[in-house]
Design a protein around this motif. Structure first.
Motif, short mmCIF file in Angstrom:
data_model
loop_
_atom_site.label_atom_id
_atom_site.label_comp_id
_atom_site.label_asym_id
_atom_site.label_seq_id
_atom_site.Cartn_x
_atom_site.Cartn_y
_atom_site.Cartn_z
N THR A 205 26.72 11.37 -7.44
CA THR A 205 26.73 12.61 -8.21
C THR A 205 27.13 12.36 -9.65
OG1 THR A 205 27.31 13.82 -6.21
CG2 THR A 205 27.66 14.94 -8.30
N ASP A 206 28.16 11.56 -9.86
CA ASP A 206 28.61 11.21 -11.21
C ASP A 206 27.86 9.95 -11.64
OD1 ASP A 206 29.94 10.37 -13.52
OD2 ASP A 206 31.91 10.99 -12.77
N ALA A 277 25.95 0.68 -1.02
CA ALA A 277 25.93 1.96 -1.70
C ALA A 277 26.90 1.99 -2.87
CB ALA A 277 26.28 3.09 -0.72
N ASN A 278 26.78 3.06 -3.63
CA ASN A 278 27.82 3.41 -4.59
C ASN A 278 28.91 4.18 -3.85
OD1 ASN A 278 26.54 2.41 -7.04
ND2 ASN A 278 25.09 4.09 -6.81
N ASP A 279 29.95 4.56 -4.57
CA ASP A 279 30.99 5.43 -4.05
C ASP A 279 30.40 6.83 -3.96
OD1 ASP A 279 33.24 7.05 -3.64
OD2 ASP A 279 33.85 6.91 -5.75
N VAL A 296 30.19 -0.23 -4.21
CA VAL A 296 30.68 -0.49 -5.56
C VAL A 296 31.54 0.69 -5.98
CG1 VAL A 296 30.02 -0.88 -7.96
CG2 VAL A 296 28.65 -1.87 -6.11
N TYR A 297 32.80 0.40 -6.32
CA TYR A 297 33.77 1.43 -6.67
C TYR A 297 34.34 1.22 -8.06
CZ TYR A 297 34.45 3.82 -2.17
OH TYR A 297 34.29 4.59 -1.05
N TRP A 298 34.50 2.32 -8.79
CA TRP A 298 35.36 2.30 -9.95
C TRP A 298 36.80 2.32 -9.46
CZ3 TRP A 298 38.48 6.41 -12.19
CH2 TRP A 298 39.09 6.03 -13.38
N CYS A 299 37.70 1.62 -10.14
CA CYS A 299 39.05 1.40 -9.62
C CYS A 299 39.80 2.70 -9.31
CB CYS A 299 39.86 0.53 -10.59
SG CYS A 299 39.91 1.12 -12.30
N GLY A 300 39.69 3.70 -10.19
CA GLY A 300 40.39 4.95 -9.93
C GLY A 300 39.88 5.65 -8.70
N ASP A 341 27.39 9.20 -20.13
CA ASP A 341 27.10 9.09 -18.70
C ASP A 341 26.73 7.68 -18.28
OD1 ASP A 341 27.62 11.72 -18.05
OD2 ASP A 341 25.55 12.38 -18.36
N GLY A 342 26.94 6.71 -19.13
CA GLY A 342 26.62 5.34 -18.77
C GLY A 342 27.52 4.81 -17.66
N THR A 343 27.04 3.81 -16.95
CA THR A 343 27.80 3.28 -15.82
C THR A 343 29.13 2.67 -16.24
OG1 THR A 343 27.75 1.73 -13.96
CG2 THR A 343 26.55 1.07 -15.94
#
Length: 367
Positions: A205-206, A277-279, A296-300, A341-343
């Motif tokens: 979504t994000d 997948a992504n998160d 693949v996760y962003w740390c937060g 909105d970039g990765t």
């Protein structure tokens, strides 16, 4: 912090409310959000096995949970209510909705939805005998509450709320039953999935949580197995771009875009050896039906929503903490979201994702 109403009936188990026959649980958002809350709902069910649990959710909850085994007995699909069932402003609580819910005379109402600025007044307006849930500093108190702080894993946060009312945790990772209806839908849409199937889900979504589609494609090429690339209707371009970037093509590729309900998607993931997948909600769904995942996760986001176990679920973590375009902080919870909105997860490598997927395939794969 445990806040108890002075008149609460208690039994030998700490927090247990006496004479509870009907329970309302507020969790009115997306599939991943529901699955993160499922262990807490199950904990409440175990504490009150004779009570009926009503989920205050949205229309997709009613469709997905209809006839599905689990702790929820029925679903009330809420209309759009700002801060409760939609993030959009301008939707007050309809008087008729409150009146209808008050008629149910809930003994216990539990808020596992968020900080409570909007949801706590809504919950109290339903007139339950006892309320429990989360509370941020700007929210109304409930009869029993725990403080809401942003960086805490959602499942553990909600289990704290369940504990307020005597909830008994049985497991940390959610599980969802795949039904015959789900499998029939999959068979009608796609026939018999090939053996050794791997699913890729390049959407989120994000957009900041999206790993580049070219990297998903390279993982597929390296694995060399039959691949299903999944996405909802809004993610059609991502699915098509992922498939277009694949080079090997010595394996079947199945695009799955907006053609399955959540139940059908659950049946598809059940047939996969691993999901990459992504998160995102589909990652949670795949894990909940028992399929190994690499994500693949962003740390937060890993702190708040990552898998709590590592045997069959392998998160790869991006440690980017500032916007790659403008440098605004992503870990400052009061900072305004920038316009970019970039990765934020491009520092995760194809090598790392492929290595984890191959490791899981050796352990769990059938192809």
């Amino acid at each position: 912090m445990l806040r108890l109403h002075a008149g609460d009936p208690m039994t030998a188990r700490p927090g247990l409310v006496g004479d509870v026959r009907s329970i309302a649980v507020l969790r009115a958002n997306a599939i991943g959000d529901y699955l993160l809350a499922l262990p807490a709902i199950e904990a409440i069910e175990r504490a009150y096995p004779e009570a009926a649990i009503t989920l205050l959710g949205t229309p997709w909850h009613a469709e997905f949970l209809s006839g599905r085994p689990g702790p929820v007995d029925d679903v009330v699909a809420l209309p759009p209510i700002s801060g409760v069932s939609t993030s959009e402003p301008g939707y007050p609580v309809p008087d008729e909705t409150c009146a209808e819910l008050r008629e149910r005379e809930f003994d216990l109402a539990v808020q596992i939805h968020g900080g409570g600025r909007f949801s706590n007044p809504f919950l109290r307006s339903l007139g339950p005998r006892v309320t429990a849930g989360l509370r941020s500093p700007d929210a109304e108190e409930l009869d029993r509450w725990v403080p809401y702080t942003y960086f805490q894993h959602e499942t553990l946060r909600f289990l704290q709320v369940a504990e307020l009312v005597g909830g008994l945790a049985e497991r940390l990772e959610p599980r969802v039953a795949v039904t015959g209806r789900d499998r029939a839908e999959l068979a009608e849409s796609f026939g018999e999935p090939p053996s050794g199937l791997v699913a890729l889900h390049p959407g989120a979504t994000d957009p900041r949580r999206r790993w580049p589609v070219e990297r998903f494609a390279e993982v597929a090429d390296r694995l060399g197995r039959p691949v299903a690339v999944t996405g909802n209707s809004a993610e059609k371009d991502l699915v098509e771009a992922t498939i277009a970037a694949m080079r090997g093509r010595g394996y079947p590729v199945i695009p799955v875009v907006g053609t399955l309900t959540l139940g059908g998607l659950a049946a598809l993931y059940e047939r996969c050896d691993v999901v990459v997948a992504n998160d995102t909600g589909p990652r949670h769904l795949a894990a909940a039906v028992g399929t190994p995942t690499v994500a693949v996760y962003w740390c937060g986001n890993l702190i708040n929503a990552g898998p709590l176990t590592r045997t069959a679920h392998r998160p790869l973590v991006s440690w980017t903490t500032r916007c790659p375009s403008c440098g605004v902080s992503g870990v400052d919870v009061v900072a305004e979201r920038c316009e970019h909105d970039g990765t934020w997860v491009a520092d995760v490598s194809v090598d790392d994702v492929t290595e984890q997927a191959e490791d899981l395939l050796k352990e769990y794969g059938n192809g």
